[in-house]
Design a protein around this motif. Sequence first.
Motif, PDB file in Angstrom:
ATOM      1  N   PHE A 115      91.476 158.689   2.226  1.00  0.00           N
ATOM      2  CA  PHE A 115      92.787 158.945   1.628  1.00  0.00           C
ATOM      3  C   PHE A 115      92.772 160.231   0.825  1.00  0.00           C
ATOM      4  O   PHE A 115      93.695 161.051   0.929  1.00  0.00           O
ATOM      5  N   LEU A 116      91.771 160.416  -0.013  1.00  0.00           N
ATOM      6  CA  LEU A 116      91.742 161.565  -0.916  1.00  0.00           C
ATOM      7  C   LEU A 116      91.761 162.875  -0.160  1.00  0.00           C
ATOM      8  O   LEU A 116      92.481 163.807  -0.533  1.00  0.00           O
ATOM      9  N   ILE A 117      91.000 162.980   0.922  1.00  0.00           N
ATOM     10  CA  ILE A 117      90.952 164.262   1.621  1.00  0.00           C
ATOM     11  C   ILE A 117      92.227 164.499   2.419  1.00  0.00           C
ATOM     12  O   ILE A 117      92.772 165.617   2.423  1.00  0.00           O
ATOM     13  N   THR A 118      92.761 163.460   3.063  1.00  0.00           N
ATOM     14  CA  THR A 118      93.971 163.679   3.860  1.00  0.00           C
ATOM     15  C   THR A 118      95.194 163.886   2.963  1.00  0.00           C
ATOM     16  O   THR A 118      96.069 164.704   3.268  1.00  0.00           O
ATOM     17  N   TYR A 119      95.268 163.163   1.859  1.00  0.00           N
ATOM     18  CA  TYR A 119      96.361 163.364   0.906  1.00  0.00           C
ATOM     19  C   TYR A 119      96.326 164.779   0.344  1.00  0.00           C
ATOM     20  O   TYR A 119      97.361 165.447   0.232  1.00  0.00           O
ATOM     21  N   THR A 120      95.127 165.246   0.017  1.00  0.00           N
ATOM     22  CA  THR A 120      95.017 166.583  -0.561  1.00  0.00           C
ATOM     23  C   THR A 120      95.354 167.657   0.455  1.00  0.00           C
ATOM     24  O   THR A 120      96.014 168.655   0.119  1.00  0.00           O
ATOM     25  N   ILE A 121      94.929 167.493   1.700  1.00  0.00           N
ATOM     26  CA  ILE A 121      95.275 168.469   2.743  1.00  0.00           C
ATOM     27  C   ILE A 121      96.796 168.562   2.874  1.00  0.00           C
ATOM     28  O   ILE A 121      97.372 169.655   2.930  1.00  0.00           O
ATOM     29  N   GLY A 122      97.460 167.410   2.920  1.00  0.00           N
ATOM     30  CA  GLY A 122      98.909 167.423   3.062  1.00  0.00           C
ATOM     31  C   GLY A 122      99.593 168.058   1.863  1.00  0.00           C
ATOM     32  O   GLY A 122     100.500 168.878   2.023  1.00  0.00           O
TER      33      GLY A 122
END
Length: 234
Positions: A147-154
């Motif tokens: 979650f943390l990496i995909t949320y941050t990318i978005g």
Amino acid sequence: MAERRSNRGRGTSLTPGKIIEAALRLSDHDGGLDRLTLRRIASELGVGTMTLYSYFRSRDEILDGMADYVLGRMRLPTEPPTDPAEAMREVGLAFLDMMHEHPTVIRLFGSRVTDSRPALRGAMEAPLQRLVDAGIPGPLAVRCYGFLITYTIGFASYQVPRPWGRTADTDSPEHAEQRRQRVHVYAALPRDEFPRLVELADELATLPTNQQFLVGLEGFITSVLSRTENSVQH
């Protein structure tokens, strides 16, 4: 500018690292990946284009090297956190800081997969270890990491074309003016067609700010902690 760049590589020994650093400079600040060519990298370094082939066989190899360089240097706070919430907060903010420093990596995440050991250590092993050390069970730590990496990318992708948001903390005059103009865009809309946009113009201009990033991050942390507490009680 052209003269400065053409002389940049002279008098210094060229290395793969210097080529990667030059490629990142161009991509982060001068047009992004779409304009990144071997010719532009060579010009930045003050060498001939064919010289680059002594170090990299193709542009794709340079892109892989750029991903490895950025991911392998992801930084977490020196002092480990003492609780799961702080660990998740640190990892999320570390990802955001990395993408602020090198916006190129946002595009690289969406177009390439790297299995290099430096990248795996910096951007996977270290964050996962930080989460596990804070008491998050391994399988849940993996889901938190995802979650943390995909949320941050978005979110970082949303910030890139909206620079007035990213630096709201420091509130430079330039970005403060950009935010003021954005408020004006919403406030100047016809109220009968856009009543909510006009009413909430000030708040809408804060959507790409780091504070907004923290709203989503804290909501996720609360959800994870609630789920883990419930599982322990049962």
